[in-house]
Design an enzyme around this catalytic site. Sequence first.
Site, PDB file in Angstrom:
ATOM      1  N   CYS A 111      -3.083   7.744   5.059  1.00 17.24           N
ATOM      2  CA  CYS A 111      -4.136   6.736   5.261  1.00 17.24           C
ATOM      3  C   CYS A 111      -5.353   7.251   6.024  1.00 17.24           C
ATOM      4  O   CYS A 111      -6.403   6.620   6.017  1.00 17.24           O
ATOM      5  CB  CYS A 111      -3.550   5.522   5.969  1.00 17.24           C
ATOM      6  SG  CYS A 111      -2.146   4.837   5.072  1.00 17.24           S
ATOM      7  N   HIS A 252      -8.819   1.437   9.471  1.00 16.16           N
ATOM      8  CA  HIS A 252      -7.892   1.390   8.346  1.00 16.16           C
ATOM      9  C   HIS A 252      -7.202   0.027   8.315  1.00 16.16           C
ATOM     10  O   HIS A 252      -6.731  -0.471   9.343  1.00 16.16           O
ATOM     11  CB  HIS A 252      -6.867   2.526   8.494  1.00 16.16           C
ATOM     12  CG  HIS A 252      -5.747   2.425   7.525  1.00 16.16           C
ATOM     13  ND1 HIS A 252      -5.958   2.208   6.183  1.00 16.16           N
ATOM     14  CD2 HIS A 252      -4.400   2.487   7.690  1.00 16.16           C
ATOM     15  CE1 HIS A 252      -4.795   2.144   5.568  1.00 16.16           C
ATOM     16  NE2 HIS A 252      -3.831   2.311   6.462  1.00 16.16           N
ATOM     17  N   ASN A 282      -2.818  -2.792   2.200  1.00 16.42           N
ATOM     18  CA  ASN A 282      -3.042  -1.433   2.704  1.00 16.42           C
ATOM     19  C   ASN A 282      -3.190  -0.497   1.505  1.00 16.42           C
ATOM     20  O   ASN A 282      -2.232  -0.265   0.781  1.00 16.42           O
ATOM     21  CB  ASN A 282      -1.837  -1.038   3.573  1.00 16.42           C
ATOM     22  CG  ASN A 282      -1.958   0.371   4.151  1.00 16.42           C
ATOM     23  OD1 ASN A 282      -2.774   1.172   3.691  1.00 16.42           O
ATOM     24  ND2 ASN A 282      -1.137   0.664   5.144  1.00 16.42           N
TER      25      ASN A 282
HETATM   26  N1  COA Z   1       9.596 -10.659   4.793  1.00 14.81           N
HETATM   27  C1  COA Z   1      10.448 -11.331   5.599  1.00 14.81           C
HETATM   28  N2  COA Z   1      11.061 -10.745   6.633  1.00 14.81           N
HETATM   29  C2  COA Z   1      10.819  -9.458   6.856  1.00 14.81           C
HETATM   30  C3  COA Z   1       9.950  -8.702   6.050  1.00 14.81           C
HETATM   31  C4  COA Z   1       9.332  -9.356   4.973  1.00 14.81           C
HETATM   32  N3  COA Z   1       8.482  -8.740   4.138  1.00 14.81           N
HETATM   33  N4  COA Z   1       9.896  -7.444   6.512  1.00 14.81           N
HETATM   34  C5  COA Z   1      10.715  -7.388   7.568  1.00 14.81           C
HETATM   35  N5  COA Z   1      11.272  -8.598   7.789  1.00 14.81           N
HETATM   36  C6  COA Z   1      12.222  -8.996   8.819  1.00 14.81           C
HETATM   37  C7  COA Z   1      13.063  -7.836   9.293  1.00 14.81           C
HETATM   38  O1  COA Z   1      14.170  -7.649   8.466  1.00 14.81           O
HETATM   39  C8  COA Z   1      13.445  -8.300  10.667  1.00 14.81           C
HETATM   40  O2  COA Z   1      14.500  -9.221  10.553  1.00 14.81           O
HETATM   41  P1  COA Z   1      15.753  -9.151  11.567  1.00 14.81           P
HETATM   42  O3  COA Z   1      15.167  -9.373  12.919  1.00 14.81           O
HETATM   43  O4  COA Z   1      16.628 -10.236  11.063  1.00 14.81           O
HETATM   44  O5  COA Z   1      16.306  -7.762  11.408  1.00 14.81           O
HETATM   45  C9  COA Z   1      12.220  -9.078  11.142  1.00 14.81           C
HETATM   46  O6  COA Z   1      11.477  -9.413   9.958  1.00 14.81           O
HETATM   47  C10 COA Z   1      11.321  -8.290  12.076  1.00 14.81           C
HETATM   48  O7  COA Z   1      11.108  -7.001  11.513  1.00 14.81           O
HETATM   49  P2  COA Z   1      10.211  -5.937  12.211  1.00 14.81           P
HETATM   50  O8  COA Z   1      10.250  -4.675  11.445  1.00 14.81           O
HETATM   51  O9  COA Z   1      10.545  -5.901  13.659  1.00 14.81           O
HETATM   52  O10 COA Z   1       8.780  -6.627  12.025  1.00 14.81           O
HETATM   53  P3  COA Z   1       7.402  -6.228  12.660  1.00 14.81           P
HETATM   54  O11 COA Z   1       6.866  -7.357  13.413  1.00 14.81           O
HETATM   55  O12 COA Z   1       7.441  -4.883  13.331  1.00 14.81           O
HETATM   56  O13 COA Z   1       6.489  -6.078  11.373  1.00 14.81           O
HETATM   57  C11 COA Z   1       5.480  -4.379   9.997  1.00 14.81           C
HETATM   58  C12 COA Z   1       6.771  -5.056  10.433  1.00 14.81           C
HETATM   59  C13 COA Z   1       5.810  -3.273   9.031  1.00 14.81           C
HETATM   60  C14 COA Z   1       4.597  -5.414   9.339  1.00 14.81           C
HETATM   61  C15 COA Z   1       4.774  -3.820  11.247  1.00 14.81           C
HETATM   62  O14 COA Z   1       5.666  -3.083  12.031  1.00 14.81           O
HETATM   63  C16 COA Z   1       3.597  -2.953  10.898  1.00 14.81           C
HETATM   64  O15 COA Z   1       2.639  -3.377  10.286  1.00 14.81           O
HETATM   65  N6  COA Z   1       3.621  -1.693  11.352  1.00 14.81           N
HETATM   66  C17 COA Z   1       2.546  -0.778  11.124  1.00 14.81           C
HETATM   67  C18 COA Z   1       2.657  -0.261   9.755  1.00 14.81           C
HETATM   68  C19 COA Z   1       1.449   0.498   9.366  1.00 14.81           C
HETATM   69  O16 COA Z   1       0.403   0.362   9.916  1.00 14.81           O
HETATM   70  N7  COA Z   1       1.662   1.270   8.354  1.00 14.81           N
HETATM   71  C20 COA Z   1       0.638   1.920   7.688  1.00 14.81           C
HETATM   72  C21 COA Z   1       0.247   3.128   8.290  1.00 14.81           C
HETATM   73  S1  COA Z   1      -0.651   3.847   7.084  1.00 14.81           S
END
Ligand code: COA
Length: 325
Positions: A111, A252, A282
């Site tokens: 990215c 980004h 994204n």
């Molecule tokens: N729909 C519903 N529930 C979801 C889900 C979805 N699409 N994705 C994850 N969950 C659930 C998980 O299973 C977890 O459930 P649990 O507590 O029962 O295990 C819960 O939601 C929380 O998951 P978590 O991974 O802690 O969520 P988060 O708040 O960290 O959000 C992202 C996840 C990926 C959205 C977030 O971490 C993020 O955006 N990170 C940065 C990623 C990024 O920038 N990437 C690109 C770089 S190029």
Amino acid sequence: MKTKIIGTGHYLPEKVVTNDDLAQIMDTSDEWIRKRTGIATRHISVDESTTDLSIKASLNAIENAGVDPKDIDLIIVATVSGDYLYPNTACQVQKAIGAEKARTIEINIGCAGCIYSMDIADSYIRSGKSKLALVMGAETLSKMMDWTDRRTAVLFGDGAGAFILKAVDDNEEGGIEAIMARGDGERGDTLTAGGRPLDNPWGHLDSPAGKYTYMDGQEVFKFACRKVPESIHEILDPLGVKPDDIDKYFLHQANIRILETVAKFLKQPMEKFPVNMSEVGNISAASIPTIMDMYNKKGLLKKGEKYILCGFGAGLTYATAYVIW
Ligand code: COA
């Protein structure tokens, strides 16, 4: 000489996939995706390749800049989803636009790719080796996803965005005032997808990573929230430019909560942080040129305004530019 952005372009595939569409094929909901990421829809290619998207975004940027593609002497395409290992995507773009005398480089940075490409092009321009460059990010990330994995598949989309960069005199107004790019390979395993593993009559290795994208979302989130403000200070502080002096922060488009956290760190209002992830998701290396082109075409980029462009992602890597428009 210094480098000036003289044109922008982008292209998104026609098909729009909503969060509700995704909820039909995996255990997720519109509410969760919007609340946790800020994403509502994304464009997904059904019959266009990364090369197709690259060519369309390039032509769009060339038209916007009003340049003759024959004068382009450097093409850099940042992508993690090229159609071939070789020939590279830049060569395909070169062939399509007729930029016969261009160097043709493809880089795999994730990215941060488009700002990394800009950093390379800026070095070529400042050294006198390039006068007119096309730099872009182009991705069909939809083919890199496990469409049963709700933790990654809901985040990404397909698209391409491009900049035309020109060598101008140092005393001309506007241009890239400062740019940095860096990697943090120690944290590479937090965002991975496998390449082609060793396989020949004498040896075989299993792929070190899976076929589809794996991401430790929280680690990448923390990395971005720390490195983005750090890198902005790294390039602004030596110039005596304060975060308050910046008109817009083109970050980004990964997650609205990353933008909100960075805004808080820098003590800046969210109005300074353009957002299009709600619409496109994204799109990795295509993210920053695409949102800047949307702003440009709406007349929202103003001469003399000061912008930060910042990409971050796989590697892990990050790259930040300070640009006067
Ligand atoms: N729909 C519903 N529930 C979801 C889900 C979805 N699409 N994705 C994850 N969950 C659930 C998980 O299973 C977890 O459930 P649990 O507590 O029962 O295990 C819960 O939601 C929380 O998951 P978590 O991974 O802690 O969520 P988060 O708040 O960290 O959000 C992202 C996840 C990926 C959205 C977030 O971490 C993020 O955006 N990170 C940065 C990623 C990024 O920038 N990437 C690109 C770089 S190029």
